[in-house]
Write an enzyme that holds these catalytic residues in place. Sequence first.
Site, PDB file in Angstrom:
ATOM      1  N   GLU A 261      32.643  34.184  31.900  1.00  0.00           N
ATOM      2  CA  GLU A 261      31.816  33.215  32.612  1.00  0.00           C
ATOM      3  C   GLU A 261      31.462  33.804  33.977  1.00  0.00           C
ATOM      4  O   GLU A 261      32.337  34.091  34.785  1.00  0.00           O
ATOM      5  CB  GLU A 261      32.557  31.888  32.799  1.00  0.00           C
ATOM      6  CG  GLU A 261      32.877  31.160  31.500  1.00  0.00           C
ATOM      7  CD  GLU A 261      31.698  30.336  30.971  1.00  0.00           C
ATOM      8  OE1 GLU A 261      30.633  30.307  31.630  1.00  0.00           O
ATOM      9  OE2 GLU A 261      31.846  29.730  29.889  1.00  0.00           O
TER      10      GLU A 261
ATOM     11  N   HIS B 134      28.452  34.319  29.631  1.00  0.00           N
ATOM     12  CA  HIS B 134      27.959  32.971  29.923  1.00  0.00           C
ATOM     13  C   HIS B 134      27.994  32.788  31.440  1.00  0.00           C
ATOM     14  O   HIS B 134      28.509  33.630  32.170  1.00  0.00           O
ATOM     15  CB  HIS B 134      28.869  31.922  29.278  1.00  0.00           C
ATOM     16  CG  HIS B 134      28.776  31.850  27.779  1.00  0.00           C
ATOM     17  ND1 HIS B 134      28.205  30.802  27.125  1.00  0.00           N
ATOM     18  CD2 HIS B 134      29.186  32.712  26.808  1.00  0.00           C
ATOM     19  CE1 HIS B 134      28.258  30.998  25.814  1.00  0.00           C
ATOM     20  NE2 HIS B 134      28.853  32.153  25.588  1.00  0.00           N
TER      21      HIS B 134
ATOM     22  N   GLU C  54      21.542  29.892  31.036  1.00  0.00           N
ATOM     23  CA  GLU C  54      22.491  30.802  31.686  1.00  0.00           C
ATOM     24  C   GLU C  54      21.870  32.189  31.827  1.00  0.00           C
ATOM     25  O   GLU C  54      22.365  33.190  31.331  1.00  0.00           O
ATOM     26  CB  GLU C  54      23.803  30.807  30.894  1.00  0.00           C
ATOM     27  CG  GLU C  54      24.419  29.392  30.862  1.00  0.00           C
ATOM     28  CD  GLU C  54      25.632  29.246  29.956  1.00  0.00           C
ATOM     29  OE1 GLU C  54      26.147  30.263  29.472  1.00  0.00           O
ATOM     30  OE2 GLU C  54      26.051  28.090  29.740  1.00  0.00           O
TER      31      GLU C  54
ATOM     32  N   HIS D 214      23.527  30.337  25.634  1.00  0.00           N
ATOM     33  CA  HIS D 214      23.063  29.102  26.269  1.00  0.00           C
ATOM     34  C   HIS D 214      21.840  29.385  27.130  1.00  0.00           C
ATOM     35  O   HIS D 214      21.869  30.242  28.010  1.00  0.00           O
ATOM     36  CB  HIS D 214      24.191  28.486  27.090  1.00  0.00           C
ATOM     37  CG  HIS D 214      25.314  28.000  26.226  1.00  0.00           C
ATOM     38  ND1 HIS D 214      26.633  28.095  26.572  1.00  0.00           N
ATOM     39  CD2 HIS D 214      25.285  27.422  24.992  1.00  0.00           C
ATOM     40  CE1 HIS D 214      27.374  27.579  25.591  1.00  0.00           C
ATOM     41  NE2 HIS D 214      26.575  27.183  24.620  1.00  0.00           N
TER      42      HIS D 214
HETATM   43 ZN    ZN Z   1      27.471  29.154  28.127  1.00  0.00          ZN
END
Ligand code: ZN
Length: 373
Positions: free
Chosen positions: A321, A248, A116, A113
Site C-alpha cells: 500500500e 495499491h 489508485e 483499484h
Molecule cells: Zn487498492
Amino acid sequence: MRIRPTGLLIVIATCVLMPAQVGLARTMVSGLDDATLTVPGGTTDFPPGYEDYHTYAEMMADITAIAAAHPDIVAVSSIGLSYEGREIPIVKISDNVNVDENEPEILIDGLHHAREHLATEQALEIISMLVDGYGTNPRITRLVDTRVWWIIPMVNPDGSEWDIHGGHFHRWRKNRQPNGPGQPIGTDLNRNYSFDWGCCSGSSGHPGSEYYRGPAPFSAPETQDVRDFVESRVIGGKQQITVHLTFHSTGEEVLWPWAHTSATTGEGMTRDDHRVFVALGTAMAQRNGYTAEQSDKLYPTDGDEIDWMFGAQGIFSFTIELYPKGGGGSNRWYTPESLIGPETTRNNSAVLYLASKADCPWKVIGKAAQYCG
Ligand code: ZN
Ligand code: CA
C-alpha cells in the site's frame, strides 16, 4: 541454462484493440501512435495539475517505446482484454528476453483499484529503474540477467479511464462490468479471486458496494487474465514465479497472506512459509519505511489476490500500500504529481531486495538447502 519452447506470448505488434461500446464490434486500428484511445465521455488526460500521471494511452505508448528502444531486454505483450475491450499489457524484462529461459521469475502488478493511480506510476518506475540501470548499475544488471521480471502496470484500465473522465476525479474503485439491469456497475477486482472467495465477511455480495466480490470467483475478465497468465507460468509442473508484489494505495503498508484470516498457518501455509513472509516483508519495510504486517491485521479481506497467489500457486505474494499513511480523507488517492518521483523511487530498494530472494525465498530463514537444494 535450459531453453524452453517459445510461443506462450502473444506479442502486441502493431495493433491495439479500441475500447468497444458494449454490443459493438471492436475496431482494430493500426499502430499505437495514431490510435485515439478514448472511453465514452471522451477521456483525454488527467485533471489539471495531475497530467504527469499516465492515462491508459500514455502508459501503452511509454512501454511500447521502451521496448522498441531496448529490444534485447524488454518485450511487451498482453495478458488479455478488459471488460470494455482494452488490452492489458505485460512488460517482460530479462536478458535474452525473447527466449523463455529457466530463471526465477518475479511478477509485479498495479492498479487493481481504479483510483489508485500511483500504483501504475510505481510499476512504470520499476520498469524505468531496470532499463536505466541495466549495464550501468551492477546489482540491477545482475537482477535483470538472472531473473525474469513480469510487470503489469494497469490491471484495471477501464476503471482508471472512468475515474478521470470529464476532467475531474470520480473516486472510482471497481472495474466497469455491469451487474444487470438497474444494478450498480462494477466488481472489486481484489475481492474476485477464487481462493476462499467470499468466505469471511471480507467482501460484499451487493453490487452497490465498493467491495462487491462479483457473482462468482473470477467473474471479471481482468482477474481471469491475471489468473490465466500466472497459470501459464507453470512449466513442467512447477510455477516459475516465486515472488509477487501488487501495488495499491494508500496506507504505507507491506502486507502478506493470509488476508482472510488471522491464522498464520494452515490451508497450505506452513510455519516455515509464514516465517519467510515475515522475514521478507519486514526487510522490505525496513527499506521503504512502511509498516509490515499480515494483511488480515489491517482489515480482513477475502477473494484477495495475494491469498490466491500463495494459496493456489505457492507464490510469496505481498500487497504494498503506497503513500500516504492511513487516514488522509476522501481524496487520499490523488497524490500530487510532484510526489510521484519521490514516493515511487522510495520503493526501489525493497523491490530489488525481493527480486534478489526470488531464486529461493526460503534462504531468508536459512533453509535453502531444505527447500531449494
Ligand atoms: Zn487498492
Ligand atoms: Ca533471461
